[in-house]
Design a protein around this motif. Structure first.
Motif, short mmCIF file in Angstrom:
data_model
loop_
_atom_site.label_atom_id
_atom_site.label_comp_id
_atom_site.label_asym_id
_atom_site.label_seq_id
_atom_site.Cartn_x
_atom_site.Cartn_y
_atom_site.Cartn_z
N UNK A 77 24.47 32.48 44.66
CA UNK A 77 23.65 32.67 43.47
C UNK A 77 24.44 32.04 42.33
N UNK A 78 23.94 32.16 41.13
CA UNK A 78 24.65 31.62 39.98
C UNK A 78 26.03 32.24 39.81
N UNK A 79 26.18 33.52 40.19
CA UNK A 79 27.43 34.24 39.98
C UNK A 79 28.12 34.70 41.27
N UNK A 120 38.57 37.40 40.94
CA UNK A 120 37.64 38.30 40.24
C UNK A 120 38.30 39.03 39.09
N UNK A 121 39.63 39.08 39.08
CA UNK A 121 40.35 39.73 38.00
C UNK A 121 40.83 38.77 36.92
N UNK A 128 30.64 29.32 41.40
CA UNK A 128 31.35 28.33 42.21
C UNK A 128 32.31 27.48 41.39
N UNK A 129 31.95 27.16 40.16
CA UNK A 129 32.82 26.34 39.30
C UNK A 129 34.17 27.01 39.10
N UNK A 130 34.16 28.32 38.86
CA UNK A 130 35.40 29.05 38.65
C UNK A 130 36.21 29.17 39.93
N UNK A 131 35.53 29.45 41.05
CA UNK A 131 36.22 29.58 42.33
C UNK A 131 36.91 28.26 42.68
N UNK A 188 34.60 34.79 52.90
CA UNK A 188 34.51 35.94 51.99
C UNK A 188 33.59 35.55 50.84
N UNK A 189 32.90 36.53 50.28
CA UNK A 189 32.02 36.30 49.13
C UNK A 189 32.73 36.80 47.88
#
Length: 155
Positions: A115-117, A150-151, A38-41, A32-33
C-alpha cells in the motif's frame, strides 16, 4: 529460483570462488512487511553504513567508494574487514550484493509496495552457514531492520 524458494544463479560464480565451493553453499529466503512507504525502506537499505544498527555482529562499516564497503565484525577487529560490493541497484525494486566471505557470500533484497504506507521486503541469502543458522540470522536481521526502520525517519 529453486522449488524451496532458495536463490540461485546457475552458471554465475561469485568472484574468488570455484565450482567445488558451491556444494557447501546454502540458500535462505525470508520476507517481512514494514509499515513504511517503499521510498523510505529503499532509502534505509541504501545506507550501508547503518548496517551495524541492526546486524549485531558488525561493529563498523566504512565506505570505500559508491559500490564497495569494508565491514568490520566484533570477532575480527584487528583483521582486515570483509569487502561488500553492491552489484546492482534498481531503485525501489532490488539491491544485490556480493561479499568477500563465505558466511554471507551473496544476497539480494527485493522491495514490493503493498500500500502507500506498507512495504514487503524479501531477503535472499547464499552462505556456507548451516541452513538452520542461516534461517535464524535472516529472521533476526529482518526483525531488527523492521524495528530500526519503523522507529526512524530518513534524514
Amino acid at each position: 529460483m529453486e522449488p524451496d524458494g532458495g536463490y540461485t544463479n546457475p552458471g554465475a560464480e561469485p568472484a574468488g570462488r570455484n565450482r567445488d565451493d558451491r556444494s557447501y553453499a546454502h540458500s535462505e529466503t525470508k520476507s517481512i512487511v514494514l509499515n513504511v512507504p517503499i521510498t523510505d525502506v529503499y532509502g534505509h537499505c541504501c545506507r550501508v553504513e547503518k548496517l551495524p544498527r541492526f546486524i549485531k555482529y558488525l561493529c563498523r562499516v566504512d565506505k570505500i567508494d559508491d559500490t564497495h564497503f569494508s565491514l568490520t565484525t566484533f570477532e575480527r577487529r584487528k583483521q582486515p574487514g570483509v569487502i561488500l560490493q553492491i552489484l546492482l541497484r534498481v531503485p525501489e525494486r532490488r539491491i544485490a550484493w556480493q561479499a568477500s566471505c563465505s558466511e554471507c557470500s551473496q544476497g539480494v533484497i527485493l522491495f514490493e509496495p503493498l500500500t502507500e504506507d506498507r512495504t514487503e521486503i524479501t531477503v535472499k541469502l547464499r552462505s556456507t552457514l548451516e541452513p538452520a543458522t542461516l534461517a535464524q540470522l535472516a529472521r533476526e536481521y529482518l526483525t531488527n531492520f523492521k524495528q530500526f526502520v519503523e522507529g526512524q525517519t530518513l534524514l
